[in-house]
Design an enzyme around this catalytic site. Structure first.
Site, PDB file in Angstrom:
ATOM      1  N   TYR A 210      48.957  21.988  38.072  1.00 57.67           N
ATOM      2  CA  TYR A 210      47.853  22.939  38.125  1.00 57.67           C
ATOM      3  C   TYR A 210      48.109  24.138  39.028  1.00 57.67           C
ATOM      4  O   TYR A 210      47.230  24.551  39.788  1.00 57.67           O
ATOM      5  CB  TYR A 210      46.493  22.286  38.417  1.00 57.67           C
ATOM      6  CG  TYR A 210      46.449  20.970  39.134  1.00 57.67           C
ATOM      7  CD1 TYR A 210      46.053  19.830  38.457  1.00 57.67           C
ATOM      8  CD2 TYR A 210      46.763  20.875  40.480  1.00 57.67           C
ATOM      9  CE1 TYR A 210      45.986  18.614  39.105  1.00 57.67           C
ATOM     10  CE2 TYR A 210      46.697  19.659  41.135  1.00 57.67           C
ATOM     11  CZ  TYR A 210      46.306  18.535  40.441  1.00 57.67           C
ATOM     12  OH  TYR A 210      46.237  17.343  41.099  1.00 57.67           O
TER      13      TYR A 210
ATOM     14  N   CYS B  20      64.760  18.783  34.166  1.00 58.94           N
ATOM     15  CA  CYS B  20      65.081  19.602  32.993  1.00 58.94           C
ATOM     16  C   CYS B  20      63.814  20.098  32.307  1.00 58.94           C
ATOM     17  O   CYS B  20      63.519  19.748  31.155  1.00 58.94           O
ATOM     18  CB  CYS B  20      65.948  18.797  32.035  1.00 58.94           C
ATOM     19  SG  CYS B  20      67.468  18.306  32.829  1.00 58.94           S
TER      20      CYS B  20
END
Ligand SMILES: Cc1ncc(COP(=O)(O)O)c(C=O)c1O
Length: 405
Positions: free
Chosen positions: A330, A357
Site C-alpha cells: 500500500y 523478481c
C-alpha cells in the site's frame, strides 16, 4: 540527509546507535556476523506507548488488548504480556501464539471476519474471553457450536458504522462497502437471532474497528459514538451491553522523527474517546497494534549492489517486499538511513529495492542517500508493525532474524 535524532534510534559520531539496557550501543554490533537481514525491536519504545495508552484511557480504566497481528514475535508478545495487557487475535494461530506467550485465554479477544468452525470450537473449548462476531451467519455458527459443545460463548458484535477514513483503501474497514462488521441496519435481525441462542450465547459486547493508520482522531471518535448509540438501541430491545471495544487504528507518522507526537496523539485519542463514553457504565476495551510497536522496530539490511541503468540509480538490498510488504502493498513510506552516516560522501537519488523478481519490490522510491559501499548495512525505520508478521518466503528466501532489545 539529516542525521537521525530519535528517542530510540539516533546517529551519533556518524553512526547509528540505540540504548540496550541503558547502555549506548552501536546498532552495527547487533548485526554481528549475520548474513541475513535482522529485525530489531526496542522494549523501552513499546513500554512507553503502552503506558501512554494506560494513561490516556485511565478515566475509563480501559482494558488494552494488543493486536497480535501487528507483531507476533514471541518475545515481543511475552514482553507485552508482562506489561499487564490482554491480546486481540484474528486466527486460531494467533490465539495459540498468544497462549504460548503467556496470555490466558480469558485475556484474549478473538476478532476476524472468517472464523472457521474448527477455530470457533477450539477458542470456545480453551475458554476465550470474547469472540467478536462479524455477521449474522457467524453469530448463528457460534450459537450452534456453543450449544453442541455445551460451552457458553461470550460474544461481541463488530458493527460497521459506515465511516470513511483517510487512509489507504486497503486498510479502511469501517465503510459500508468493506467486508467487515455487521451493518447497523441488520442489528434488529441480529437481536432476533440472539434470542434463539440465549441459552448458549451471551451477547456481552459491541466492537468497532474502522481501519488502520488513521491520522486524525475524529473518525475514531465517531466510531465510538456509534458504539454508544448502538448500545442504547440494544437496551430498548432488552439487550444489556456490558463492554464496548473501540478497536485500534491510530496511525504513526512515518515521515516524522518527533516521537513525542506519537504519545500526544495517543493521549488525544484516549481523552476524546473517554469523553464520548463517559455515560457508558460498562467496561471499555481497545485493540491497538501499530501505534504500540511500529516505532520500536528497525529492519537492518545489507547493500548487495549499487547499480545504475542510465535512467535510475538503485541500491539493491538483501531484503525487500518479502520481509517488509507495506511499501509494495500500500505504497507505505519508511525512512531508510545509513548505519554509517558519513556526510563526506556524495548525496544522490536512488530507488532502494530488494532481490525479489517483481518490479513492485521497491522499499523506497527516489530517495536521497549517500552513495553506499556494497556490503555495508542500512536501517529501514519504523518497521516494528506489520513487518515480520506479514513476511513471506516468496522466491524461497530465508526469513530475517529477530532480536528484542
Ligand atoms: C480487528 C482489529 N483490531 C485491531 C487492529 C489493530 O489496528 P492497528 O494496528 O491499526 O492499531 C486491527 C488491524 O487492522 C484489526 O483488524
Amino acid at each position: 540527509m539529516d542525521p537521525l535524532n530519535r528517542d530510540t534510534f539516533f546517529h551519533k559520531d556518524n553512526e547509528l546507535f540505540t540504548t540496550v539496557d541503558g547502555v549506548l550501543t552501536p546498532v552495527k554490533t547487533l548485526i554481528g556476523s549475520s548474513e541475513k537481514p535482522i529485525y530489531i525491536y526496542s522494549k523501552s519504545c513499546i513500554e512507553k506507548r503502552i503506558n501512554a495508552y494506560k494513561l490516556a484511557f485511565k478515566e475509563k480504566a480501559a482494558h488494552i488488548h494488543y493486536a497480535v497481528k501487528a507483531n507476533s514475535n514471541l518475545e515481543v508478545l511475552k514482553f507485552i504480556k508482562s506489561l499487564g495487557v490482554g491480546a486481540d487475535v484474528v486466527s486460531i494461530g494467533e490465539f495459540n501464539r498468544a497462549l504460548e506467550a503467556g496470555f490466558k485465554a480469558s485475556e484474549i479477544i478473538f476478532s476476524g471476519v472468517g472464523k472457521t468452525k474448527l477455530e470457533i470450537k477450539e477458542a470456545l473449548t480453551k475458554g476465550c474471553r470474547q469472540l467478536n462476531c462479524e455477521s449474522l451467519s457467524e453469530f448463528r455458527r457460534i450459537g450452534e457450536l456453543s450449544k453442541a459443545l455445551k460451552i457458553k460463548a461470550y460474544v461481541g458484535v463488530r458493527i460497521n458504522p459506515d465511516i470513511t477514513v483517510e487512509t489507504h483503501p486497503y486498510i479502511a474497514t469501517g465503510f459500508r462497502e468493506n467486508k467487515f462488521g455487521v451493518p447497523l441496519k441488520q442489528i434488529s435481525e441480529l437481536v432476533e437471532l440472539a434470542k434463539s441462542f440465549k441459552e448458549s450465547v451471551e451477547w456481552v459486547g459491541l466492537s468497532c474497528h474502522i481501519g488502520s493508520q488513521i491520522m486524525t482522531t475524529d473518525p475514531l471518535v465517531l466510531a465510538s459514538q456509534a458504539l454508544v448509540n448502538t448500545a442504547k438501541d440494544l437496551k430498548s430491545y432488552g439487550i444489556e451491553i456490558k463492554s464496548l471495544d473501540v478497536g485500534g487504528g491510530l496511525g504513526v507518522d512515518y515521515q516524522d522523527d518527533d516521537e513525542s507526537k506519537d504519545l500526544k496523539s495517543i493521549q488525544a485519542f484516549g481523552e476524546k474517546v473517554c469523553h464520548v463514553l463517559k455515560d457508558f457504565s460498562g467496561e471499555v476495551c481497545l485493540e491497538p497494534g501499530r501505534s504500540i510497536v511500529a516505532r520500536s522496530g528497525l529492519l537492518l539490511a545489507r547493500v548487495e549492489y549499487v547499480k545504475t541503468n542510465g535512467f535510475k540509480n538503485f541500491i539493491v538490498l538483501n531484503t525487500g517486499m518479502h520481509h517488509l510488504m507495506r511499501p509494495s502493498l500500500y505504497q507505505a513510506y519508511h525512512k531508510i538511513v545509513p548505519i554509517d552516516f558519513n556526510s563526506a560522501r556524495k548525496l544522490e537519488t536512488f530507488d532502494v529495492v530488494g532481490p525479489i523478481c517483481e518490479s513492485s519490490d521497491v522499499l523506497g522510491h527516489d530517495r536521497s542517500f549517500y552513495r553506499p559501499h556494497e556490503e555495508e548495512w542500512v536501517a529501514i525505520l519504523d518497521a516494528g508493525a506489520y513487518g515480520m508478521s506479514m513476511a513471506s518466503a516468496y522466491n524461497h528466501h530465508e526469513f530475517p532474524g529477530e532480536i528484542l532489545m
